[in-house]
Scaffold this motif. Structure first.
Motif, mmCIF file in Angstrom:
data_model
loop_
_atom_site.group_PDB
_atom_site.id
_atom_site.type_symbol
_atom_site.label_atom_id
_atom_site.label_comp_id
_atom_site.label_asym_id
_atom_site.label_seq_id
_atom_site.Cartn_x
_atom_site.Cartn_y
_atom_site.Cartn_z
ATOM 1 N N ALA A 1 0.825 -1.211 0.000
ATOM 2 C CA ALA A 1 0.000 0.000 0.000
ATOM 3 C C ALA A 1 0.857 1.260 0.000
ATOM 4 O O ALA A 1 0.543 2.239 -0.694
ATOM 5 C CB ALA A 1 -0.926 -0.008 1.213
ATOM 6 N N THR A 2 1.933 1.225 0.762
ATOM 7 C CA THR A 2 2.823 2.389 0.839
ATOM 8 C C THR A 2 3.476 2.686 -0.501
ATOM 9 O O THR A 2 3.503 3.837 -0.955
ATOM 10 C CB THR A 2 3.930 2.158 1.900
ATOM 11 O OG1 THR A 2 3.317 1.937 3.178
ATOM 12 C CG2 THR A 2 4.857 3.353 1.968
ATOM 13 N N ILE A 3 3.976 1.634 -1.148
ATOM 14 C CA ILE A 3 4.614 1.821 -2.456
ATOM 15 C C ILE A 3 3.592 2.291 -3.487
ATOM 16 O O ILE A 3 3.861 3.202 -4.280
ATOM 17 C CB ILE A 3 5.281 0.514 -2.923
ATOM 18 C CG1 ILE A 3 6.425 0.137 -1.976
ATOM 19 C CG2 ILE A 3 5.810 0.654 -4.355
ATOM 20 C CD1 ILE A 3 7.045 -1.216 -2.270
ATOM 21 N N ALA A 4 2.407 1.662 -3.468
ATOM 22 C CA ALA A 4 1.360 2.007 -4.433
ATOM 23 C C ALA A 4 0.931 3.462 -4.284
ATOM 24 O O ALA A 4 0.625 4.134 -5.279
ATOM 25 C CB ALA A 4 0.158 1.079 -4.248
ATOM 26 N N GLN A 5 0.894 3.966 -3.060
ATOM 27 C CA GLN A 5 0.494 5.349 -2.835
ATOM 28 C C GLN A 5 1.649 6.324 -3.038
ATOM 29 O O GLN A 5 1.439 7.483 -3.417
ATOM 30 C CB GLN A 5 -0.064 5.498 -1.424
ATOM 31 C CG GLN A 5 -1.375 4.766 -1.208
ATOM 32 C CD GLN A 5 -1.875 4.861 0.219
ATOM 33 O OE1 GLN A 5 -1.456 5.723 0.976
ATOM 34 N NE2 GLN A 5 -2.778 3.965 0.592
ATOM 35 N N ALA A 6 2.856 5.855 -2.796
ATOM 36 C CA ALA A 6 4.023 6.731 -2.919
ATOM 37 C C ALA A 6 4.307 7.107 -4.377
ATOM 38 O O ALA A 6 4.765 8.224 -4.658
ATOM 39 C CB ALA A 6 5.248 6.053 -2.316
ATOM 40 N N ILE A 7 4.027 6.188 -5.293
ATOM 41 C CA ILE A 7 4.325 6.435 -6.714
ATOM 42 C C ILE A 7 3.559 7.641 -7.253
ATOM 43 O O ILE A 7 4.153 8.571 -7.806
ATOM 44 C CB ILE A 7 4.068 5.172 -7.557
ATOM 45 C CG1 ILE A 7 5.065 4.073 -7.174
ATOM 46 C CG2 ILE A 7 4.176 5.487 -9.052
ATOM 47 C CD1 ILE A 7 4.786 2.726 -7.821
ATOM 48 N N PRO A 8 2.202 7.662 -7.140
ATOM 49 C CA PRO A 8 1.490 8.842 -7.652
ATOM 50 C C PRO A 8 1.833 10.131 -6.908
ATOM 51 O O PRO A 8 1.827 11.218 -7.500
ATOM 52 C CB PRO A 8 0.009 8.467 -7.466
ATOM 53 C CG PRO A 8 -0.007 7.364 -6.477
ATOM 54 C CD PRO A 8 1.278 6.637 -6.655
ATOM 55 N N ILE A 9 2.136 10.021 -5.605
ATOM 56 C CA ILE A 9 2.524 11.210 -4.847
ATOM 57 C C ILE A 9 3.851 11.764 -5.371
ATOM 58 O O ILE A 9 4.033 12.977 -5.509
ATOM 59 C CB ILE A 9 2.653 10.879 -3.340
ATOM 60 C CG1 ILE A 9 1.271 10.578 -2.754
ATOM 61 C CG2 ILE A 9 3.304 12.031 -2.582
ATOM 62 C CD1 ILE A 9 1.304 10.110 -1.316
ATOM 63 N N ALA A 10 4.774 10.860 -5.688
ATOM 64 C CA ALA A 10 6.092 11.266 -6.170
ATOM 65 C C ALA A 10 6.021 11.979 -7.515
ATOM 66 O O ALA A 10 6.791 12.920 -7.773
ATOM 67 C CB ALA A 10 7.005 10.048 -6.273
ATOM 68 N N ILE A 11 5.093 11.541 -8.386
ATOM 69 C CA ILE A 11 5.023 12.147 -9.721
ATOM 70 C C ILE A 11 4.005 13.277 -9.810
ATOM 71 O O ILE A 11 3.902 13.922 -10.861
ATOM 72 C CB ILE A 11 4.687 11.083 -10.792
ATOM 73 C CG1 ILE A 11 3.259 10.574 -10.620
ATOM 74 C CG2 ILE A 11 5.676 9.937 -10.773
ATOM 75 C CD1 ILE A 11 2.755 9.754 -11.793
ATOM 76 N N SER A 12 3.262 13.522 -8.737
ATOM 77 C CA SER A 12 2.219 14.555 -8.785
ATOM 78 C C SER A 12 2.756 15.941 -9.155
ATOM 79 O O SER A 12 2.088 16.683 -9.901
ATOM 80 C CB SER A 12 1.461 14.611 -7.449
ATOM 81 O OG SER A 12 2.330 14.891 -6.375
ATOM 82 N N PRO A 13 3.969 16.335 -8.678
ATOM 83 C CA PRO A 13 4.476 17.650 -9.114
ATOM 84 C C PRO A 13 4.688 17.735 -10.627
ATOM 85 O O PRO A 13 4.523 18.803 -11.226
ATOM 86 C CB PRO A 13 5.818 17.767 -8.363
ATOM 87 C CG PRO A 13 5.674 16.875 -7.177
ATOM 88 C CD PRO A 13 4.859 15.713 -7.685
#
Length: 212
Positions: A22-34
Motif C-alpha cells: 500500500a505504501t509503495i502504491a500510494q508513494a508512486i502517484p505522490i512522487a510524480i504529482s508535481p
C-alpha cells in the motif's frame, strides 16, 4: 541482525506485506504529482475527476455488494460460487450502464455541463466491469490469505497508471492521458490478479455450480 528484525508471527508478516504494498502504491502517484500538475491543466484534472466520480458511484453496485460475502462461508466451494456470482453481476451492471450511455449520452452530458466528458462516458462501463472483477478476486485473495498477491497487484496498478499518465502527458494528450492511464493500470492489475488466482486456486473454480 536483519533476521531478528523480521516479524515472527504470520499476522505480523501479513500486515507488513499489505502495508509495504500500500505504501509503495500510494508513494508512486505522490512522487510524480508535481510533474503531472505541470503537464496537465486544471481542466484536464476536472474531466478526469468527473469521469472517476461517475464511475466510482456506479461501481459501488457493480457486484451487488456480493463480494463482501466471499469471506463468510465456511466452505471454499460456497465462496467460489459467490465470486462467480459477483463477476456475473458486474457484467450485467456494466452492460446496463453501456446501454444507458448509448441512449442518454446527450442528456447526461448536458446535466454534467461538460462536453468533453461525452465520449469518455462510453468507457465508464469498462471501469465498472474492471472494478467488479478486481474486487471479487481481491476478496477471494483475502480469504485465501494471499496478501503478497494483493500487494503486488496494487503496486503494478499504480506503476502502470503513473507510467501512462507521464508518457501521454508529455505528448500532449490532455485529459485522455489521465483517463487512459487509469484504465490501463486497472486492466493490467485485474489481469495479473485474475491470472495469479487461477494459477494457484484454479481447482476451486472447477467447483462453480450454476444451480447454487
Amino acid at each position: 541482525m536483519i533476521n531478528k528484525l523480521k516479524p515472527k508471527s504470520e499476522f505480523s508478516r501479513n500486515v507488513l506485506t499489505l502495508m509495504t504494498g500500500a505504501t509503495i502504491a500510494q508513494a508512486i502517484p505522490i512522487a510524480i504529482s508535481p510533474i503531472l500538475t505541470r503537464i496537465y491543466t486544471p481542466e484536464d484534472f476536472g474531466v478526469f475527476a468527473l469521469y472517476m466520480g461517475i464511475a466510482s458511484i456506479v461501481a459501488v453496485i457493480a457486484t451487488g455488494r456480493y463480494e463482501m460475502a466471499i469471506m463468510l462461508p465456511k466452505k471454499d466451494s460456497d465462496a467460489v460460487n459467490i465470486v462467480a456470482l459477483s463477476v456475473i453481476i458486474s457484467f450485467l451492471v456494466s452492460f446496463i450502464s453501456l446501454v444507458i450511455v448509448f441512449v442518454f449520452n446527450t442528456q447526461i452530458t448536458t446535466v454534467l455541463g461538460n462536453q468533453e466528458i461525452s465520449n469518455w462516458l462510453y468507457f465508464i462501463p469498462i471501469t465498472i466491469l474492471l472494478t467488479g472483477i478486481y474486487q471479487s478476486f481481491n476478496y477471494w485473495s483475502n480469504r485465501k490469505k494471499q496478501y503478497r498477491r494483493l500487494a503486488t497487484s496494487g503496486v503494478i496498478q499504480s506503476s502502470a497508471t503513473s507510467t501512462i499518465n507521464l508518457s501521454m502527458g508529455f505528448n500532449g494528450f490532455g485529459s485522455s492521458g489521465l483517463i487512459i492511464g487509469q484504465l490501463i493500470g486497472h486492466i493490467t492489475a485485474t489481469i495479473i490478479l485474475v491470472k495469479q488466482v487461477l494459477k494457484i486456486d484454479r481447482l476451486f473454480f472447477y467447483q462453480i455450480n450454476k444451480y447454487k
